[in-house]
Motif scaffolding. Sequence first.
Motif, PDB file in Angstrom:
ATOM      1  N   GLY A  95      26.329  52.867 -20.686  1.00  0.00           N
ATOM      2  CA  GLY A  95      25.054  52.896 -21.663  1.00  0.00           C
ATOM      3  C   GLY A  95      25.200  51.543 -22.110  1.00  0.00           C
ATOM      4  N   ILE A  96      26.424  50.912 -22.587  1.00  0.00           N
ATOM      5  CA  ILE A  96      26.563  49.656 -22.984  1.00  0.00           C
ATOM      6  C   ILE A  96      26.092  48.641 -21.842  1.00  0.00           C
ATOM      7  CG2 ILE A  96      28.080  47.967 -23.789  1.00  0.00           C
ATOM      8  CD1 ILE A  96      29.641  50.232 -24.960  1.00  0.00           C
ATOM      9  N   TYR A  97      26.572  48.900 -20.717  1.00  0.00           N
ATOM     10  CA  TYR A  97      26.286  47.959 -19.443  1.00  0.00           C
ATOM     11  C   TYR A  97      24.710  47.629 -19.326  1.00  0.00           C
ATOM     12  CZ  TYR A  97      25.148  46.745 -14.675  1.00  0.00           C
ATOM     13  OH  TYR A  97      24.699  46.052 -13.678  1.00  0.00           O
ATOM     14  N   GLU A  98      24.213  48.989 -19.417  1.00  0.00           N
ATOM     15  CA  GLU A  98      22.559  48.950 -19.073  1.00  0.00           C
ATOM     16  C   GLU A  98      21.895  48.269 -20.323  1.00  0.00           C
ATOM     17  OE1 GLU A  98      20.683  50.143 -16.890  1.00  0.00           O
ATOM     18  OE2 GLU A  98      22.026  50.675 -15.380  1.00  0.00           O
ATOM     19  N   SER A  99      22.298  48.358 -21.600  1.00  0.00           N
ATOM     20  CA  SER A  99      21.981  47.567 -22.602  1.00  0.00           C
ATOM     21  C   SER A  99      22.045  46.289 -22.326  1.00  0.00           C
ATOM     22  CB  SER A  99      22.472  48.110 -23.971  1.00  0.00           C
ATOM     23  OG  SER A  99      22.313  49.512 -24.192  1.00  0.00           O
ATOM     24  N   ALA A 100      23.258  45.675 -21.988  1.00  0.00           N
ATOM     25  CA  ALA A 100      23.455  44.129 -21.943  1.00  0.00           C
ATOM     26  C   ALA A 100      22.473  43.700 -20.836  1.00  0.00           C
ATOM     27  CB  ALA A 100      24.920  44.003 -21.584  1.00  0.00           C
ATOM     28  N   ALA A 101      22.417  44.270 -19.582  1.00  0.00           N
ATOM     29  CA  ALA A 101      21.632  44.085 -18.607  1.00  0.00           C
ATOM     30  C   ALA A 101      20.243  44.015 -19.110  1.00  0.00           C
ATOM     31  CB  ALA A 101      21.552  44.890 -17.491  1.00  0.00           C
ATOM     32  N   LEU A 102      19.521  45.001 -19.640  1.00  0.00           N
ATOM     33  CA  LEU A 102      18.157  44.793 -20.158  1.00  0.00           C
ATOM     34  C   LEU A 102      18.079  43.686 -21.090  1.00  0.00           C
ATOM     35  CD1 LEU A 102      15.631  46.308 -20.419  1.00  0.00           C
ATOM     36  CD2 LEU A 102      16.303  47.907 -22.260  1.00  0.00           C
ATOM     37  N   LEU A 103      18.966  43.460 -22.023  1.00  0.00           N
ATOM     38  CA  LEU A 103      18.415  42.363 -23.222  1.00  0.00           C
ATOM     39  C   LEU A 103      18.696  41.038 -22.189  1.00  0.00           C
ATOM     40  CD1 LEU A 103      18.914  41.248 -26.093  1.00  0.00           C
ATOM     41  CD2 LEU A 103      21.380  41.189 -25.928  1.00  0.00           C
ATOM     42  N   GLY A 104      19.614  40.986 -21.628  1.00  0.00           N
ATOM     43  CA  GLY A 104      19.508  39.770 -20.635  1.00  0.00           C
ATOM     44  C   GLY A 104      18.447  39.669 -19.981  1.00  0.00           C
ATOM     45  N   ALA A 105      17.889  40.476 -19.186  1.00  0.00           N
ATOM     46  CA  ALA A 105      16.496  40.568 -18.629  1.00  0.00           C
ATOM     47  C   ALA A 105      15.418  40.327 -19.404  1.00  0.00           C
ATOM     48  CB  ALA A 105      16.380  41.804 -17.537  1.00  0.00           C
ATOM     49  N   THR A 106      15.070  40.778 -20.632  1.00  0.00           N
ATOM     50  CA  THR A 106      14.289  40.505 -21.716  1.00  0.00           C
ATOM     51  C   THR A 106      14.281  39.180 -21.948  1.00  0.00           C
ATOM     52  OG1 THR A 106      14.121  42.780 -22.163  1.00  0.00           O
ATOM     53  CG2 THR A 106      13.012  41.509 -23.516  1.00  0.00           C
ATOM     54  N   ILE A 107      15.335  38.580 -22.216  1.00  0.00           N
ATOM     55  CA  ILE A 107      15.490  37.151 -22.833  1.00  0.00           C
ATOM     56  C   ILE A 107      15.126  36.201 -21.641  1.00  0.00           C
ATOM     57  CG2 ILE A 107      16.985  35.444 -23.641  1.00  0.00           C
ATOM     58  CD1 ILE A 107      18.596  37.689 -25.032  1.00  0.00           C
ATOM     59  N   GLY A 108      15.446  36.535 -20.362  1.00  0.00           N
ATOM     60  CA  GLY A 108      15.298  35.730 -19.384  1.00  0.00           C
ATOM     61  C   GLY A 108      13.678  35.630 -18.745  1.00  0.00           C
ATOM     62  N   ALA A 109      13.128  36.725 -18.840  1.00  0.00           N
ATOM     63  CA  ALA A 109      11.710  36.990 -18.537  1.00  0.00           C
ATOM     64  C   ALA A 109      11.059  36.308 -19.529  1.00  0.00           C
ATOM     65  CB  ALA A 109      11.195  38.443 -18.353  1.00  0.00           C
ATOM     66  N   PHE A 110      11.052  36.532 -20.981  1.00  0.00           N
ATOM     67  CA  PHE A 110      10.669  35.803 -22.262  1.00  0.00           C
ATOM     68  C   PHE A 110      10.519  34.106 -21.980  1.00  0.00           C
ATOM     69  CE2 PHE A 110      10.287  34.097 -26.356  1.00  0.00           C
ATOM     70  CZ  PHE A 110       9.232  34.450 -26.664  1.00  0.00           C
ATOM     71  N   LEU A 111      11.739  33.868 -21.790  1.00  0.00           N
ATOM     72  CA  LEU A 111      11.891  32.251 -21.757  1.00  0.00           C
ATOM     73  C   LEU A 111      11.154  31.794 -20.675  1.00  0.00           C
ATOM     74  CD1 LEU A 111      15.663  31.782 -22.581  1.00  0.00           C
ATOM     75  CD2 LEU A 111      13.741  31.407 -23.946  1.00  0.00           C
ATOM     76  N   GLY A 116      10.429  54.376 -20.845  1.00  0.00           N
ATOM     77  CA  GLY A 116      11.741  53.869 -21.507  1.00  0.00           C
ATOM     78  C   GLY A 116      12.559  54.877 -21.685  1.00  0.00           C
ATOM     79  N   ALA A 117      12.356  55.876 -22.194  1.00  0.00           N
ATOM     80  CA  ALA A 117      13.440  56.925 -22.594  1.00  0.00           C
ATOM     81  C   ALA A 117      13.813  57.424 -21.214  1.00  0.00           C
ATOM     82  CB  ALA A 117      12.896  58.019 -23.491  1.00  0.00           C
ATOM     83  N   VAL A 130      11.927  50.736 -26.486  1.00  0.00           N
ATOM     84  CA  VAL A 130      12.528  52.295 -26.288  1.00  0.00           C
ATOM     85  C   VAL A 130      13.985  52.369 -25.406  1.00  0.00           C
ATOM     86  CG1 VAL A 130      11.680  54.452 -25.650  1.00  0.00           C
ATOM     87  CG2 VAL A 130      10.246  53.223 -26.732  1.00  0.00           C
ATOM     88  N   SER A 131      13.665  51.678 -24.142  1.00  0.00           N
ATOM     89  CA  SER A 131      14.918  51.697 -23.421  1.00  0.00           C
ATOM     90  C   SER A 131      16.042  51.317 -23.875  1.00  0.00           C
ATOM     91  CB  SER A 131      14.605  51.000 -21.966  1.00  0.00           C
ATOM     92  OG  SER A 131      15.410  51.407 -21.050  1.00  0.00           O
ATOM     93  N   PHE A 132      16.059  50.078 -24.740  1.00  0.00           N
ATOM     94  CA  PHE A 132      17.187  49.619 -25.351  1.00  0.00           C
ATOM     95  C   PHE A 132      17.558  50.486 -26.425  1.00  0.00           C
ATOM     96  CE2 PHE A 132      19.234  46.835 -28.133  1.00  0.00           C
ATOM     97  CZ  PHE A 132      19.968  46.000 -27.282  1.00  0.00           C
ATOM     98  N   VAL A 133      17.143  51.020 -27.087  1.00  0.00           N
ATOM     99  CA  VAL A 133      17.383  51.978 -28.298  1.00  0.00           C
ATOM    100  C   VAL A 133      18.113  53.277 -27.936  1.00  0.00           C
ATOM    101  CG1 VAL A 133      16.466  53.594 -30.207  1.00  0.00           C
ATOM    102  CG2 VAL A 133      15.738  51.205 -29.865  1.00  0.00           C
ATOM    103  N   VAL A 134      17.312  53.814 -26.714  1.00  0.00           N
ATOM    104  CA  VAL A 134      17.793  55.047 -26.292  1.00  0.00           C
ATOM    105  C   VAL A 134      19.266  55.134 -25.274  1.00  0.00           C
ATOM    106  CG1 VAL A 134      17.297  57.089 -24.500  1.00  0.00           C
ATOM    107  CG2 VAL A 134      15.759  56.065 -26.142  1.00  0.00           C
ATOM    108  N   ARG A 135      19.500  53.703 -24.405  1.00  0.00           N
ATOM    109  CA  ARG A 135      20.372  53.677 -23.742  1.00  0.00           C
ATOM    110  C   ARG A 135      21.949  54.051 -24.294  1.00  0.00           C
ATOM    111  NH1 ARG A 135      19.001  49.096 -18.926  1.00  0.00           N
ATOM    112  NH2 ARG A 135      17.194  49.998 -18.449  1.00  0.00           N
ATOM    113  N   PRO A 136      22.195  53.595 -25.589  1.00  0.00           N
ATOM    114  CA  PRO A 136      23.491  54.065 -26.083  1.00  0.00           C
ATOM    115  C   PRO A 136      23.627  55.481 -26.281  1.00  0.00           C
ATOM    116  CG  PRO A 136      22.558  51.988 -27.072  1.00  0.00           C
ATOM    117  CD  PRO A 136      21.593  52.537 -26.287  1.00  0.00           C
TER     118      PRO A 136
END
Length: 499
Positions: free
Chosen positions: A326-342, A108-109, A56-62
């Motif tokens: 919005g783009i910055y926050e999305s990039a940071a969230l995407l990176g954090a999600t991938i890092g935590a998952f891996l 998330g929103a 939800v956070s990823f979709v709403v940030r842009p």
Amino acid sequence: MDEVVRDRRAEENRLAAALTKGPAEVLDFLLPLWVGSQLGASAAEVGALTALETLVSFVVRPIAGSLADRFDRGRIAGAGAVLYGLSFVVYAVTPGIGVAYLAAVLGGAGGALFWVALRARVGEGLASDDGAFGKLFAAEGGGTWIAFVVALTAIAWIDYRGVFWLGAAACAVAAVVLPSARSAPVREEGAPRVLQLGKRMRPMLALVALTAMAEAGVALLLLMHLQRGHQLQLGEIAAVFIPGFIVYSLLPDYLHGFVRRAGRTRVLSLAMLASAIFAAGLSFAPSPAVLAVMWVLSAAAFAAAIPVEQAVVAEAAGLSLGRAMGIYESAALLGATIGAFLAGQLYGSDAGWRVACFGAAALLIFGSFVVRGAVRRVGVAEFPVEPRKTASQKENPASGMIEESPQGAESVTTEANKRANPLRNRAIHVAVYVLAQGALAMAGYSWPVEALFGGAHDADWYWNSSGHWLLNLGRIWTFVLVIDTGWTAGRALLKKRPY
């Protein structure tokens, strides 16, 4: 007076960030433990809950970025704080895991709206204060360690749900603080759109995602290793993390002076190399005490790097501060999600643990080599832009020096003197504490008196529950006073202005 209004708005931004960041970090720390132990959620349900909030956070940030470029950013951030607070309320009253999914959506929103709009609002002040993002990061760190101290000392007698209510109250205060001063008007004409910004800032966004991936992965590796490798309890784990959070609140403003001297790319490269050393050092599994020291060093590196990244993105945004954040926050969230998952996937065995640690180190080393190219391609200055002259300043043509206008300087100084002095505030706080504890001691409910003169107590009495609610409040107050005094003393020692 414009400078006074600008300073007041900057203080409001930092207060709102501290009030919201701390509860959010505490929630991220406690939520998996709570839904698993008290709501009976399975591991899959815990993962789904976390993933839903992230999605939800990823979709709403842009979307939040576009809103922040169309409407008043303070009100957008205030609305985000309200949604954040409602998510805490739903967590506090939910009877089961099903309703908790609603809280995840709200959180998330709310987080997307709040952080995108707030960072865009802070970016408005870069022209007058090139260290604005460092100060914001410091406020977030201060809010985090205070929230952890309060939550982990109060949880034994108000339970998880009580901690969630405290988080809701903090978000409510942030929502009230933000809309009090309107943001600068946003001009749509000539402002680049999301796709244009994304294309222009692609190298920097990749670097942001890489940094967030490493930070989230390393933090999760440390958390899991303390819990599973060293068998530490909740309070002991927090004791390892809190010194790093205090570093977040102490160093960013001071490190900005180093950024002005050394340049952005050099600071980012050094920060990534320092974090890589910490990530590699984790694989040797030293003692918790050594891990705490290493985490402090890693936190110092992130405290230098993250404000620089935010400032670079804000300067490259032009008129589209909201969309850029919005783009910055999305990039940071995407990176954090991938890092935590891996990190979670690789932590299963000894070999996987080492692969995760050295993998994070390798990513950071790679990032340190591509920093210079990424910053140059974005097209911002290597050194922070000097603040613009205000109406209270004028330039002397003969000397080339900037002189203060007496009337303007006097009004600003008078207003500044009205603001709280940290050392005076500390003295007032200590005086109130001593008087209150003296009164409580006569009633038999002074925690420091009982701790010092009341005989031996077990560890649980000091860290979890001391019995009477007045004793528990005194314990929290004592911890906050001690850490905050150290924080103030540290800021006084590090208060250095090389510019």
